[in-house]
Design a protein around this motif. Structure first.
Motif, PDB file in Angstrom:
ATOM      1  N   GLU A  36       0.571  -1.456   0.442  1.00 53.84           N
ATOM      2  CA  GLU A  36       0.085   0.149  -0.335  1.00 53.84           C
ATOM      3  C   GLU A  36       0.217   0.996  -0.147  1.00 53.84           C
ATOM      4  O   GLU A  36       1.687   1.034   0.250  1.00 53.84           O
ATOM      5  CB  GLU A  36      -1.456   0.093   1.062  1.00 53.84           C
ATOM      6  CG  GLU A  36      -1.937  -1.374   1.001  1.00 53.84           C
ATOM      7  CD  GLU A  36      -2.985  -0.807   2.363  1.00 53.84           C
ATOM      8  OE1 GLU A  36      -3.623  -1.675   1.969  1.00 53.84           O
ATOM      9  OE2 GLU A  36      -2.302  -0.638   3.366  1.00 53.84           O
ATOM     10  N   PRO A  37       0.493   2.156  -0.434  1.00 53.14           N
ATOM     11  CA  PRO A  37       1.386   3.269  -0.592  1.00 53.14           C
ATOM     12  C   PRO A  37       1.663   4.111   1.177  1.00 53.14           C
ATOM     13  O   PRO A  37       0.503   4.316   1.319  1.00 53.14           O
ATOM     14  CB  PRO A  37       0.076   4.584  -1.489  1.00 53.14           C
ATOM     15  CG  PRO A  37      -0.492   3.841  -2.036  1.00 53.14           C
ATOM     16  CD  PRO A  37      -1.385   2.443  -1.215  1.00 53.14           C
ATOM     17  N   ARG A  40       0.130   9.833   2.611  1.00 49.57           N
ATOM     18  CA  ARG A  40      -0.718   9.649   3.102  1.00 49.57           C
ATOM     19  C   ARG A  40      -1.657  10.551   1.970  1.00 49.57           C
ATOM     20  O   ARG A  40      -1.988  12.305   2.707  1.00 49.57           O
ATOM     21  CB  ARG A  40      -1.535  10.005   4.214  1.00 49.57           C
ATOM     22  CG  ARG A  40      -1.001   8.419   5.174  1.00 49.57           C
ATOM     23  CD  ARG A  40      -2.070   7.841   4.785  1.00 49.57           C
ATOM     24  NE  ARG A  40      -1.983   6.627   5.707  1.00 49.57           N
ATOM     25  CZ  ARG A  40      -2.581   4.977   5.335  1.00 49.57           C
ATOM     26  NH1 ARG A  40      -2.961   5.563   4.303  1.00 49.57           N
ATOM     27  NH2 ARG A  40      -2.448   4.556   6.550  1.00 49.57           N
ATOM     28  N   GLU A  41      -2.196  11.344   0.722  1.00 53.58           N
ATOM     29  CA  GLU A  41      -2.342  12.471   0.660  1.00 53.58           C
ATOM     30  C   GLU A  41      -3.875  12.444   0.762  1.00 53.58           C
ATOM     31  O   GLU A  41      -4.830  11.358   1.249  1.00 53.58           O
ATOM     32  CB  GLU A  41      -2.265  12.200  -1.522  1.00 53.58           C
ATOM     33  CG  GLU A  41      -3.226  12.989  -2.389  1.00 53.58           C
ATOM     34  CD  GLU A  41      -3.089  12.921  -3.869  1.00 53.58           C
ATOM     35  OE1 GLU A  41      -2.556  13.514  -3.855  1.00 53.58           O
ATOM     36  OE2 GLU A  41      -2.208  12.083  -4.228  1.00 53.58           O
ATOM     37  N   GLU A  43      -7.907  12.407   0.779  1.00 51.01           N
ATOM     38  CA  GLU A  43      -8.599  11.215  -0.485  1.00 51.01           C
ATOM     39  C   GLU A  43      -9.199  12.441  -1.233  1.00 51.01           C
ATOM     40  O   GLU A  43      -9.986  11.652  -2.156  1.00 51.01           O
ATOM     41  CB  GLU A  43      -9.754  10.636   1.204  1.00 51.01           C
ATOM     42  CG  GLU A  43      -8.631   9.447   1.650  1.00 51.01           C
ATOM     43  CD  GLU A  43      -9.700   8.819   2.617  1.00 51.01           C
ATOM     44  OE1 GLU A  43     -10.009   7.373   2.571  1.00 51.01           O
ATOM     45  OE2 GLU A  43     -10.274   9.389   3.687  1.00 51.01           O
ATOM     46  N   ASP A 244      -7.660   0.998   0.937  1.00 49.23           N
ATOM     47  CA  ASP A 244      -6.331   0.554   1.773  1.00 49.23           C
ATOM     48  C   ASP A 244      -7.108  -0.809   2.692  1.00 49.23           C
ATOM     49  O   ASP A 244      -7.784  -0.532   2.862  1.00 49.23           O
ATOM     50  CB  ASP A 244      -5.173   1.489   2.108  1.00 49.23           C
ATOM     51  CG  ASP A 244      -5.477   2.335   2.881  1.00 49.23           C
ATOM     52  OD1 ASP A 244      -6.466   1.912   3.358  1.00 49.23           O
ATOM     53  OD2 ASP A 244      -5.022   3.477   3.194  1.00 49.23           O
ATOM     54  N   ARG A 248      -9.049   3.839   3.690  1.00 45.42           N
ATOM     55  CA  ARG A 248      -8.907   5.105   2.643  1.00 45.42           C
ATOM     56  C   ARG A 248      -8.827   4.990   0.944  1.00 45.42           C
ATOM     57  O   ARG A 248      -8.225   3.786   1.009  1.00 45.42           O
ATOM     58  CB  ARG A 248      -7.387   5.158   3.554  1.00 45.42           C
ATOM     59  CG  ARG A 248      -7.780   5.727   4.812  1.00 45.42           C
ATOM     60  CD  ARG A 248      -6.504   6.496   5.425  1.00 45.42           C
ATOM     61  NE  ARG A 248      -5.429   7.403   4.497  1.00 45.42           N
ATOM     62  CZ  ARG A 248      -5.886   8.850   3.815  1.00 45.42           C
ATOM     63  NH1 ARG A 248      -6.219   8.937   5.725  1.00 45.42           N
ATOM     64  NH2 ARG A 248      -5.486   9.124   3.107  1.00 45.42           N
ATOM     65  N   VAL A 250      -7.010   5.511  -1.710  1.00 42.01           N
ATOM     66  CA  VAL A 250      -5.494   5.386  -2.502  1.00 42.01           C
ATOM     67  C   VAL A 250      -5.534   5.413  -3.511  1.00 42.01           C
ATOM     68  O   VAL A 250      -4.296   6.389  -4.022  1.00 42.01           O
ATOM     69  CB  VAL A 250      -4.417   3.804  -1.554  1.00 42.01           C
ATOM     70  CG1 VAL A 250      -4.647   4.077   0.084  1.00 42.01           C
ATOM     71  CG2 VAL A 250      -4.738   2.689  -2.362  1.00 42.01           C
ATOM     72  N   TYR A 267      -4.221  -0.253 -10.693  1.00 35.52           N
ATOM     73  CA  TYR A 267      -3.745   0.199  -9.074  1.00 35.52           C
ATOM     74  C   TYR A 267      -3.820  -0.807  -7.994  1.00 35.52           C
ATOM     75  O   TYR A 267      -2.611  -1.222  -7.543  1.00 35.52           O
ATOM     76  CB  TYR A 267      -4.273   0.720  -9.033  1.00 35.52           C
ATOM     77  CG  TYR A 267      -3.946   1.797  -9.397  1.00 35.52           C
ATOM     78  CD1 TYR A 267      -2.876   2.920  -9.392  1.00 35.52           C
ATOM     79  CD2 TYR A 267      -4.935   3.296 -10.258  1.00 35.52           C
ATOM     80  CE1 TYR A 267      -3.056   4.292  -9.878  1.00 35.52           C
ATOM     81  CE2 TYR A 267      -5.026   4.346 -10.464  1.00 35.52           C
ATOM     82  CZ  TYR A 267      -3.729   4.774 -10.303  1.00 35.52           C
ATOM     83  OH  TYR A 267      -3.420   6.073 -11.220  1.00 35.52           O
TER      84      TYR A 267
END
Length: 424
Positions: A36-37, A40-41, A43, A244, A248, A250, A267
């Motif tokens: 997972e990325p 934390r951009e 949402e 994720d 959240r 992602v 993705y």
């Protein structure tokens, strides 16, 4: 357990909480986790960027005018789709195109699932949207016939959706045992289709379920059938999220319901396909609510876990299942099929929606020892070909009593993670 043994503590999602597993490090083969990325951009920013840069389509605001009537299809309570986060940017994009709020209808896609309570509807999309927009639930008795797919599936769609000038689908792209992936045109078939159409769609699974796994395949026959139906129905635009393990957002994709969906699948593959060597056993959580709301949904984690276990090994499924089996036909088959062989053979000869879950578990039970940690009764567990155990710790002790050197994989998010066997 030897006091000097090094122990690894692992939290496994269970309903809306967690349960703890303590496993000797020497027995832990691999903690199968998604990639997972790390960043934390925000949402909302992710969703807005997707709407600003649609794939295979112009912007949604350019597809509409002030008189356009819009149907937005959203997922029901059995899906983890973050509709409350997707809808505000989506509605703003429609307003940018001049669409009035009173020309927008939000449709909960139920497929063959039960009707939802008002509280559940509010929870899914938020109180403000629920109170300020027309919100209705799909009614499979009020569908219009539009034709058939090349697979012979009738295309019969909820009339409230067809009455719109533009159909917008939302959803989550994730692995699906039959359709390859969720999301995309799946909001149409089975989402807002008639019972006859949904049953026809699922009937092909009886011909395919004993072959190679379909999960993670973008060209599965079911996906082709879905997309033919969505094209006939006129699905005009999608907004799909990738989430994720913390639920959240992602990544997000928007635009053409096929091209955008394929990008979403890329993705998902990058994040959730995990190469593994099969182990002696797997302990898998579904990932918590709503993936373990009932056994009907929880079996998806079981299917994902299969690739990570040696034939004859053990699979432990941690699934709360507060709503039981989740399907009346599944309950009936579980009472009537006295063995895994009987369930598989019955499904080969007579497709019945809901019975396919009995056959899926039956197929796994023929190859592996299945254990279940849940809120199901012991009778329900045994009827569905699982051995009931009180805790994951108890299941681990059973496995280690049989083989103290057993190598064990642990999957905390089994409903979303797809192990792929490494090439020899």
């Amino acid at each position: 357990m030897n006091p000097s043994t090094k122990i690894r503590k692992i939290d496994l999602p269970f309903g809306n909480g967690v349960i703890e597993l303590k496993i000797p490090e020497k027995n832990l083969s691999e903690l199968i986790l998604p990639s997972e990325p790390k960043s934390r951009e925000d949402e909302s920013s992710i969703v807005k960027k997707a709407l600003l840069d649609p794939i295979g389509s112009c912007r949604l605001s350019e597809l509409v005018n002030p008189e356009s009537r819009i149907a937005i299809i959203v997922s029901d309570i059995t899906r983890p789709t973050p509709s409350a986060k997707l809808l505000p940017p989506l509605l703003e994009e429609l307003r940018l195109g001049g669409v009035r709020d009173d020309n927008i209808t939000i449709v909960f896609a139920l497929g063959l699932h039960r009707k939802q309570t008002e509280e559940e509807c509010r929870k899914l999309i938020g109180d403000k949207i629920f109170e300020n927009f027309r919100c209705i639930q799909h009614d499979r008795e009020r569908c219009r016939h539009l034709g058939e797919t090349s697979f012979g599936t009738p295309v019969e769609i909820f009339e409230e959706v067809l009455d719109a000038d533009l159909i917008v689908g939302t959803g989550t792209v994730e692995f699906h045992y039959y359709a390859g992936y969720g999301g995309g045109g799946k909001c149409i078939l089975p989402g807002v289709s008639s019972e006859r159409a949904v049953l026809s769609f699922h009937s092909f699974y009886s011909k395919l379920f004993e072959g190679d796994p379909l999960s993670g395949r973008v060209n599965s026959p079911a996906r082709q059938n879905i997309e033919e139906a969505a094209k006939i129905a006129g699905l005009g635009f999608i907004l799909n999220a990738v989430i994720d393990s913390k639920k959240r957002i992602v990544a997000a994709v928007s635009g053409d319901f096929i091209k955008a969906h394929r990008k979403g699948a890329e993705y998902v593959d990058t994040m959730y396909k995990v190469p593994v060597e099969p182990a002696d056993a797997v302990i898998a959580s579904c990932g918590g609510f709503p993936k373990d709301i009932n056994l009907y949904q929880a079996t998806k984690a079981l299917e994902n876990a299969v690739a990570a276990v040696k034939t004859g090994g053990s699979i432990v499924l941690a699934a709360e299942c507060p709503e039981g089996l989740g399907n009346k036909v599944y309950e009936c088959w579980s009472r009537e099929c006295k063995s895994p062989d009987e369930a598989v053979e019955r499904f080969r000869e007579n497709f019945e929606f809901g019975g396919h879950k009995s056959a899926i578990v039956g197929k796994a039970a023929k190859e592996f020892r299945l254990y279940m940690v849940s809120k199901l009764s012991e009778e329900e567990c045994r009827n569905t070909f699982f051995t009931p155990v009180g805790t994951v710790q108890e299941a681990l002790e059973i496995i280690l009593a049989e083989n103290p050197e057993a190598r064990i994989h642990v999957m905390p998010d089994g409903g979303r993670t797809l192990p792929v066997r490494k090439e020899p």
